[in-house]
Design a protein around this motif. Structure first.
Motif, PDB file in Angstrom:
ATOM      1  N   SER A  54     -10.014  -3.102  41.626  1.00  0.00           N
ATOM      2  CA  SER A  54      -9.346  -1.842  40.587  1.00  0.00           C
ATOM      3  C   SER A  54      -9.986  -1.142  40.155  1.00  0.00           C
ATOM      4  CB  SER A  54      -8.022  -2.504  40.004  1.00  0.00           C
ATOM      5  OG  SER A  54      -7.308  -3.083  40.843  1.00  0.00           O
ATOM      6  N   HIS A  55     -11.356  -1.265  39.646  1.00  0.00           N
ATOM      7  CA  HIS A  55     -12.304  -0.612  38.843  1.00  0.00           C
ATOM      8  C   HIS A  55     -12.163   0.991  39.402  1.00  0.00           C
ATOM      9  CE1 HIS A  55     -15.548   0.361  36.380  1.00  0.00           C
ATOM     10  NE2 HIS A  55     -16.287   0.936  37.619  1.00  0.00           N
ATOM     11  N   LEU A  81     -20.478  -0.374  41.512  1.00  0.00           N
ATOM     12  CA  LEU A  81     -19.434  -0.905  42.276  1.00  0.00           C
ATOM     13  C   LEU A  81     -19.525  -2.374  42.658  1.00  0.00           C
ATOM     14  CD1 LEU A  81     -17.917   2.233  44.124  1.00  0.00           C
ATOM     15  CD2 LEU A  81     -16.935   1.267  42.252  1.00  0.00           C
ATOM     16  N   HIS A  82     -20.719  -2.599  43.299  1.00  0.00           N
ATOM     17  CA  HIS A  82     -21.147  -3.986  43.702  1.00  0.00           C
ATOM     18  C   HIS A  82     -21.206  -4.985  42.782  1.00  0.00           C
ATOM     19  CE1 HIS A  82     -21.473  -3.450  48.410  1.00  0.00           C
ATOM     20  NE2 HIS A  82     -21.290  -1.957  47.861  1.00  0.00           N
ATOM     21  N   GLY A 139     -14.497  -9.809  43.870  1.00  0.00           N
ATOM     22  CA  GLY A 139     -13.390 -10.559  44.846  1.00  0.00           C
ATOM     23  C   GLY A 139     -12.314 -10.662  43.817  1.00  0.00           C
ATOM     24  N   THR A 140     -12.026 -10.130  42.754  1.00  0.00           N
ATOM     25  CA  THR A 140     -10.852 -10.220  41.925  1.00  0.00           C
ATOM     26  C   THR A 140      -9.940  -8.965  42.047  1.00  0.00           C
ATOM     27  OG1 THR A 140     -11.850  -9.512  39.930  1.00  0.00           O
ATOM     28  CG2 THR A 140     -12.073 -11.931  40.297  1.00  0.00           C
ATOM     29  N   TYR A 166     -14.761  -0.650  49.346  1.00  0.00           N
ATOM     30  CA  TYR A 166     -14.832  -2.222  49.328  1.00  0.00           C
ATOM     31  C   TYR A 166     -14.676  -3.186  50.550  1.00  0.00           C
ATOM     32  CZ  TYR A 166     -12.620  -6.307  47.004  1.00  0.00           C
ATOM     33  OH  TYR A 166     -12.740  -7.536  46.408  1.00  0.00           O
ATOM     34  N   ASN A 167     -13.696  -2.614  51.277  1.00  0.00           N
ATOM     35  CA  ASN A 167     -13.620  -3.585  52.832  1.00  0.00           C
ATOM     36  C   ASN A 167     -14.873  -3.437  53.600  1.00  0.00           C
ATOM     37  OD1 ASN A 167     -11.144  -4.562  51.621  1.00  0.00           O
ATOM     38  ND2 ASN A 167      -9.835  -3.185  52.610  1.00  0.00           N
TER      39      ASN A 167
END
Length: 166
Positions: A123-124, A111-112, A117-118, A71-72
Motif C-alpha cells: 500500500s505504500h 519501493l523494493h 510482501g505485507t 509490484y506484481n
C-alpha cells in the motif's frame, strides 16, 4: 456446448489464422481469439509475447493501477509494453507508460525496500500517490478492454503476414 467442453479438456482444435479470418472478424474479436489461444499461433513468438506485455500491463493497471503492475511484475517487461503500445499506434498511452516507467525507475529502490510482501508494504505506493497521475491519465485514455482489443486486432489486420498460420 461440445466445443466448450473440448476447449476445457484441451481437445479443441485451434483455428488457423487465414487472410479471410483476419478480414472477416471485427478487430476486437480477432484480438480476443488471438490472445485467448483459440487461434493456432506460435505463442513463443516475439510478436505474441510483445502483445501480451501490453495486455498484462493493461490488466494490472485497470485492476489496481501502476503500483500493482510494478509490484506484481517487478518492472521486468515495462519497456516492451511501452514499445508495444507505440507499435500499436497508441502513442499517448505509450507516453503515459514511458513516464510511469521513469517514475518507477526513480522510485524502484525505495519501493523494493518497502514491498515486503505485507499489505502495508504494498500500500505504500498508493499512500504516497507515486503513480496516481499516471493511473488517471491511463484510465482517461483507455476506457475499456474492448478499446485495447480493437487496437491489437487492428494491428493484426494491418500486418496480417506476421500472424498468418503456415
Amino acid at each position: 456446448m461440445i466445443h466448450w467442453i473440448k476447449k476445457i479438456l484441451g481437445l479443441a482444435r485451434r483455428e488457423r489464422i487465414t487472410t479471410e479470418l483476419i478480414e472477416q472478424l471485427p478487430a476486437h474479436r480477432l484480438c480476443r481469439k488471438y490472445i485467448d489461444g483459440e487461434l493456432a499461433t506460435d505463442m513463443e513468438s516475439e510478436v505474441f509475447d510483445n502483445i501480451m506485455c501490453a495486455v498484462e500491463l493493461h490488466a494490472e493497471v485497470v485492476n489496481g493501477g501502476f503500483n500493482q503492475y510494478y509490484y506484481n511484475s517487478g518492472g521486468e517487461r515495462t519497456e516492451r509494453a511501452e514499445n508495444t503500445f507505440a507499435k500499436l499506434g497508441a502513442m499517448q498511452i505509450a507516453d503515459v507508460v514511458k513516464r510511469a516507467n521513469e517514475q518507477y525507475a526513480a522510485s524502484r529502490d525505495e519501493l523494493h525496500s518497502i514491498w515486503d510482501g505485507t499489505k502495508e508494504g504494498f500500500s505504500h505506493g498508493y499512500k504516497e500517490k507515486i503513480f496516481d497521475a499516471f493511473d488517471d491519465e491511463y484510465y482517461a485514455l483507455m476506457k475499456n478492454d474492448k478499446q485495447l482489443y480493437t487496437l491489437i486486432g487492428t494491428y493484426i489486420k494491418q500486418h496480417p503476414k506476421d500472424f498468418l498460420t503456415q
